[in-house]
Write a protein that holds these residues in place. Structure first.
Motif, PDB file in Angstrom:
ATOM      1  N   THR A 113      39.109  40.025  45.602  1.00  0.00           N
ATOM      2  CA  THR A 113      39.204  38.844  46.457  1.00  0.00           C
ATOM      3  C   THR A 113      40.301  39.023  47.497  1.00  0.00           C
ATOM      4  O   THR A 113      40.157  38.595  48.651  1.00  0.00           O
ATOM      5  N   LEU A 141      37.241  32.025  46.600  1.00  0.00           N
ATOM      6  CA  LEU A 141      38.419  31.250  46.223  1.00  0.00           C
ATOM      7  C   LEU A 141      38.080  29.825  45.804  1.00  0.00           C
ATOM      8  O   LEU A 141      38.733  29.254  44.931  1.00  0.00           O
ATOM      9  N   THR A 185      45.499  34.733  45.473  1.00  0.00           N
ATOM     10  CA  THR A 185      44.862  35.199  44.241  1.00  0.00           C
ATOM     11  C   THR A 185      45.494  36.487  43.754  1.00  0.00           C
ATOM     12  O   THR A 185      46.076  37.244  44.543  1.00  0.00           O
ATOM     13  N   ASP A 243      43.416  38.594  42.098  1.00  0.00           N
ATOM     14  CA  ASP A 243      42.250  39.463  41.972  1.00  0.00           C
ATOM     15  C   ASP A 243      42.184  40.441  43.148  1.00  0.00           C
ATOM     16  O   ASP A 243      42.066  40.013  44.305  1.00  0.00           O
TER      17      ASP A 243
END
Length: 309
Positions: free
Chosen positions: A193, A16, A188, A190
């Motif tokens: 992640t 991050l 996030t 993603d």
């Protein structure tokens, strides 16, 4: 093997935060470890103090933005995350740990959410010479408990009392996965992640003792009023920049009103205290309206820099 690289919290935060994320610890009495993660370089340091039962990872939403312009320290209190338990958990033990961290990494700006806001305030009173500024995020005040409806108090206590039992029988992880997943989604888009953040959250509450500490800290918050009042009465408020942010939704109306009144009172104690109610924010302002918290921290840092000798 690089054990730090295998630490799930550091792995998640490293995805991050653009810069390096490192694990640190401080030895306390009897050799117990007080652990934190650290990132960023510029001074002054910013120490993040989480709410009751929460770990340093709870600040993951705003950690990248803060790390762009300052050195950030997000620590775990005794018995949580990377920190060893203390023999007896008390308000004094928690303030002394924070003061020890402030002495070690400071001078610093103290940023506290909820119960962590009260601890940040008390640490600033204890170490005005090491405190560069204070930001309180929907901070706990000992006088708010009288406005909490009885039904809410009863239901909260039932949940808190059940947590260690749920951990013992293997059901707590279902709660932790949901909470960790929600934190991850706020951090996030993603998926990879997100998985790392969720795994880090689960690891932070991997033991029965860590889950029991959630209950212990919340019980402490409900029984500390006399001790807090004594600490306030015995200390002078430091002349440092201060912001206090309050939420605008998610609480009964009477509790919101009382919280605003107490925030005004707290801000008035500080010569440079300012209170802002943050629109469309629940109790976790740093997740609902992260920019408001980041802006408040940077405003305090900038004012502290202007007045630095």
């Amino acid at each position: 093997m690089d054990t730090e690289a295998q630490d799930p919290v550091i792995r998640a935060l490293s995805r991050l935060v653009p810069g390096a994320v490192a694990g640190r610890h401080l030895s306390r009495e009897s050799g117990r470890r007080l652990g934190w993660v650290e990132t960023g370089r510029a001074e002054p340091a910013v120490i993040l103090v989480s709410g009751a039962g929460e770990v340093g990872l709870d600040w993951a939403v705003i950690l990248p933005a803060l790390a762009e312009r300052t050195r950030v320290v997000a620590y775990d209190r005794a018995g949580l995350g990377a920190s060893d338990p203390v023999a007896r958990l008390t308000l004094d033990s928690q303030v002394r740990d924070l003061v020890a961290l402030l002495d070690h990494v400071g001078p610093a700006v103290l940023v506290g959410h909820s119960w962590g806001g009260l601890l940040a305030e008390l640490a600033a009173l204890a170490r005005p010479d090491r405190t560069r500024g204070v930001v309180l995020v929907d901070a706990f005040h000992e006088d708010t408990t009288t406005e909490v409806p009885l039904a809410l108090r009863v239901s909260s206590n039932l949940v808190l009392n059940a947590l260690p039992l749920l951990k013992a029988i293997g059901l707590f992880n279902r709660i932790a996965v949901n909470m960790g997943g929600e934190l991850a989604r706020r951090c996030t888009d993603d998926p990879g992640t997100q998985d790392l953040v969720t795994a880090a959250y689960l690891a932070s509450y991997g033991t029965y003792g860590q889950v029991a500490t959630i209950r212990a800290e919340n019980r402490l918050a409900n029984s500390c009023a006399r001790e807090v009042r004594a600490a306030r009465a015995a200390s002078a408020v430091p002349d440092v920049p201060m912001r206090i942010l309050t939420s605008t939704r998610g609480k009964p109306a009477a509790l919101h009103q009382r919280s605003r009144e107490l925030a005004d009172r707290t801000a008035a104690l500080f010569p440079r205290g300012v209170h802002h109610a943050v629109p469309d924010s629940g109790h976790y302002i740093h997740k609902d309206q992260p920019k408001a918290v980041v802006d408040a921290v940077f405003a305090v840092v900038a004012e502290a820099d202007r007045r630095a000798p």
